[in-house]
Scaffold this motif. Structure first.
Motif, PDB file in Angstrom:
ATOM      1  N   LEU A   1       7.706  39.374   6.136  1.00 34.91           N
ATOM      2  CA  LEU A   1       6.070  39.552   6.048  1.00 34.91           C
ATOM      3  C   LEU A   1       5.669  38.100   5.907  1.00 34.91           C
ATOM      4  N   ASN A   2       6.251  36.965   6.203  1.00 31.15           N
ATOM      5  CA  ASN A   2       5.813  35.677   5.986  1.00 31.15           C
ATOM      6  C   ASN A   2       5.057  35.297   4.387  1.00 31.15           C
ATOM      7  N   ALA A   3       5.794  36.139   3.557  1.00 34.32           N
ATOM      8  CA  ALA A   3       5.546  35.817   2.230  1.00 34.32           C
ATOM      9  C   ALA A   3       6.213  34.613   1.768  1.00 34.32           C
ATOM     10  N   GLU A   4       7.012  33.923   2.499  1.00 32.48           N
ATOM     11  CA  GLU A   4       7.681  32.719   2.239  1.00 32.48           C
ATOM     12  C   GLU A   4       7.817  32.088   3.488  1.00 32.48           C
ATOM     13  N   ARG A   5       8.000  30.673   3.336  1.00 27.55           N
ATOM     14  CA  ARG A   5       7.863  29.783   4.377  1.00 27.55           C
ATOM     15  C   ARG A   5       9.330  29.528   4.819  1.00 27.55           C
ATOM     16  N   SER A   6       9.714  28.936   6.037  1.00 24.86           N
ATOM     17  CA  SER A   6      10.923  28.591   6.571  1.00 24.86           C
ATOM     18  C   SER A   6      11.976  27.945   5.666  1.00 24.86           C
ATOM     19  N   ASN A   7      11.134  26.971   4.792  1.00 24.02           N
ATOM     20  CA  ASN A   7      12.050  26.102   3.826  1.00 24.02           C
ATOM     21  C   ASN A   7      12.307  27.101   2.272  1.00 24.02           C
ATOM     22  N   GLY A   8      11.906  28.264   2.359  1.00 24.31           N
ATOM     23  CA  GLY A   8      11.935  29.009   1.202  1.00 24.31           C
ATOM     24  C   GLY A   8      10.765  28.980   0.189  1.00 24.31           C
ATOM     25  N   ASP A   9       9.898  28.127   0.473  1.00 18.98           N
ATOM     26  CA  ASP A   9       8.669  28.327  -0.448  1.00 18.98           C
ATOM     27  C   ASP A   9       7.955  29.478  -0.266  1.00 18.98           C
ATOM     28  N   GLN A  10       7.471  29.956  -1.522  1.00 13.60           N
ATOM     29  CA  GLN A  10       6.744  31.408  -1.407  1.00 13.60           C
ATOM     30  C   GLN A  10       5.331  31.224  -1.405  1.00 13.60           C
ATOM     31  N   ARG A  11       4.562  32.030  -0.813  1.00 11.45           N
ATOM     32  CA  ARG A  11       3.410  32.197  -0.455  1.00 11.45           C
ATOM     33  C   ARG A  11       2.499  33.473  -1.295  1.00 11.45           C
ATOM     34  N   PRO A  12       1.652  32.932  -1.905  1.00 10.96           N
ATOM     35  CA  PRO A  12       0.647  33.926  -2.753  1.00 10.96           C
ATOM     36  C   PRO A  12      -0.242  34.735  -1.777  1.00 10.96           C
ATOM     37  N   MET A  13      -0.160  35.797  -1.584  1.00  7.56           N
ATOM     38  CA  MET A  13      -0.990  36.772  -0.950  1.00  7.56           C
ATOM     39  C   MET A  13      -0.764  38.276  -1.267  1.00  7.56           C
ATOM     40  N   ILE A  14      -1.644  39.030  -0.712  1.00  6.78           N
ATOM     41  CA  ILE A  14      -1.773  40.383  -0.874  1.00  6.78           C
ATOM     42  C   ILE A  14      -1.620  41.230   0.422  1.00  6.78           C
ATOM     43  N   SER A  15      -0.849  42.350   0.313  1.00 11.09           N
ATOM     44  CA  SER A  15      -0.821  43.112   1.689  1.00 11.09           C
ATOM     45  C   SER A  15      -0.887  44.628   1.203  1.00 11.09           C
ATOM     46  N   VAL A  16      -1.257  45.275   2.241  1.00  6.38           N
ATOM     47  CA  VAL A  16      -1.751  46.813   2.264  1.00  6.38           C
ATOM     48  C   VAL A  16      -0.833  47.564   3.314  1.00  6.38           C
ATOM     49  N   PHE A  17      -0.156  48.629   2.893  1.00  7.27           N
ATOM     50  CA  PHE A  17       0.592  49.180   3.838  1.00  7.27           C
ATOM     51  C   PHE A  17      -0.038  50.767   3.921  1.00  7.27           C
ATOM     52  N   THR A  18       0.414  51.661   4.925  1.00  3.14           N
ATOM     53  CA  THR A  18       0.036  52.994   5.087  1.00  3.14           C
ATOM     54  C   THR A  18       1.422  53.753   5.080  1.00  3.14           C
ATOM     55  N   ALA A  19       1.384  54.846   4.960  1.00  9.38           N
ATOM     56  CA  ALA A  19       2.578  55.717   4.981  1.00  9.38           C
ATOM     57  C   ALA A  19       2.548  56.707   5.973  1.00  9.38           C
ATOM     58  N   GLU A  20       3.311  56.834   7.147  1.00 15.01           N
ATOM     59  CA  GLU A  20       3.309  57.922   8.073  1.00 15.01           C
ATOM     60  C   GLU A  20       4.645  58.820   7.985  1.00 15.01           C
ATOM     61  N   GLY A  21       4.720  59.855   7.333  1.00 15.17           N
ATOM     62  CA  GLY A  21       5.912  60.389   7.056  1.00 15.17           C
ATOM     63  C   GLY A  21       6.911  59.656   6.099  1.00 15.17           C
ATOM     64  N   ASP A  22       7.857  59.446   6.714  1.00 17.65           N
ATOM     65  CA  ASP A  22       8.958  58.593   5.792  1.00 17.65           C
ATOM     66  C   ASP A  22       8.756  57.047   6.189  1.00 17.65           C
ATOM     67  N   ALA A  23       8.044  56.762   7.114  1.00 15.59           N
ATOM     68  CA  ALA A  23       7.917  55.485   7.534  1.00 15.59           C
ATOM     69  C   ALA A  23       6.777  54.886   6.935  1.00 15.59           C
ATOM     70  N   VAL A  24       6.612  53.536   6.794  1.00 11.05           N
ATOM     71  CA  VAL A  24       5.675  52.483   6.323  1.00 11.05           C
ATOM     72  C   VAL A  24       5.211  51.538   7.509  1.00 11.05           C
ATOM     73  N   ARG A  25       3.956  51.497   7.507  1.00 11.85           N
ATOM     74  CA  ARG A  25       3.304  50.677   8.259  1.00 11.85           C
ATOM     75  C   ARG A  25       2.397  49.533   7.863  1.00 11.85           C
ATOM     76  N   HIS A  26       2.655  48.337   8.269  1.00 16.62           N
ATOM     77  CA  HIS A  26       1.816  47.224   7.807  1.00 16.62           C
ATOM     78  C   HIS A  26       0.283  47.473   8.293  1.00 16.62           C
ATOM     79  N   PHE A  27      -0.400  47.362   7.213  1.00 16.37           N
ATOM     80  CA  PHE A  27      -2.035  47.575   7.549  1.00 16.37           C
ATOM     81  C   PHE A  27      -2.953  46.062   7.490  1.00 16.37           C
ATOM     82  N   TYR A  28      -2.651  45.229   6.708  1.00 19.58           N
ATOM     83  CA  TYR A  28      -3.474  43.973   6.292  1.00 19.58           C
ATOM     84  C   TYR A  28      -2.730  43.157   5.313  1.00 19.58           C
ATOM     85  N   THR A  29      -2.599  41.904   5.491  1.00 22.38           N
ATOM     86  CA  THR A  29      -2.376  40.901   4.581  1.00 22.38           C
ATOM     87  C   THR A  29      -3.388  39.809   4.355  1.00 22.38           C
ATOM     88  N   LEU A  30      -3.704  39.521   3.145  1.00 25.46           N
ATOM     89  CA  LEU A  30      -4.626  38.466   2.757  1.00 25.46           C
ATOM     90  C   LEU A  30      -4.297  37.386   2.084  1.00 25.46           C
TER      91      LEU A  30
END
Length: 231
Positions: free
Chosen positions: A163-192
């Motif tokens: 989700l790119n909530a961390e950088r390649s060196n392992g540093d964590q990134r502060p952010m918020i994400s929204v997902f939608t459900a489609e049956g048993d699947a999960v789809r990414h909608f938005y990350t800020l």
């Protein structure tokens, strides 16, 4: 107060305020209305985003609702976090596995989410996911008083990296994400993220009442930074 001025204006000043103050306040009110309109335009554009990526079936470590309890620990799938809702909001808590405390700013944001979680629950699933091992996350949640929030650990998974909530060196990134459900699947909608494209900050400030209240003060927010020492 966009195109046509109202014939009467409810005062936003005490009786006896100077004409200079009243005129300046009315101009400011127009700017505040324009800002509101622009925020709504951006929100509408956000809702028009094309369909996002279908995600893997991630599973996280989760404990009981009371963060003071260590057991039982179970494995919770991303899809389970939706509950009865078709949407899920995840705050990516900036908590590196090697650290002993979460980011002070992230902790402040989650403090705010904790206060409105029962309102959010009427509309969407909500969870806080961090990369630190579950015992560290739960100890921090207990210290901050985050009882009732779903606090999960993504330790040992590729969730943060994917989700790119961390950088390649392992540093964590502060952010918020929204997902939608489609049956048993999960789809990414938005990350800020907390930072804009040019790396300037205040990307998620609108999600915290602290910054918005400080901006009302004569001196504004200044150089103040949240800390873990007073909470």
């Amino acid at each position: 107060m966009s195109e046509a001025e109202p014939k009467t204006v409810e005062p936003m000043w005490p009786n006896g305020a100077s004409e200079e103050y009243v005129a300046a306040r009315l101009e400011l009110a127009k700017a505040e209305r324009a800002l509101r309109d622009r925020i709504e335009e951006v929100a509408a554009a956000r809702r028009r985003m094309p369909r996002g990526l279908l995600l893997d079936q991630y599973a996280f470590a989760e404990g009981p609702a009371d963060p003071g309890l260590a057991e039982p620990v179970r494995e919770t799938g991303l899809r389970e976090l939706f509950g009865e809702h078709r949407t899920l909001v995840v705050y990516h808590l900036m908590f590196h596995p090697d650290d002993d405390a979460a980011c002070p700013m992230c902790s402040m944001w989650v403090d705010g989410f904790r206060g409105v979680a029962h309102h959010l629950a009427q509309h969407t699933g909500f969870a806080v996911i961090g990369k630190a091992p579950l015992p560290k996350l739960r100890a921090w949640a207990a210290r901050r008083g985050w009882a009732g929030l779903r606090i999960l650990s993504s330790y040992g998974t590729s969730f943060n990296a994917d989700l790119n909530a961390e950088r390649s060196n392992g540093d964590q990134r502060p952010m918020i994400s929204v997902f939608t459900a489609e049956g048993d699947a999960v789809r990414h909608f938005y990350t800020l993220p907390a930072n804009f494209l040019d790396d300037s900050q205040r990307g998620i400030d609108l999600l915290s009442p602290v910054w918005n209240v400080l901006d009302l003060l004569p001196g504004g927010r200044g150089e103040w930074y949240a800390g873990n020492d007073y909470a």
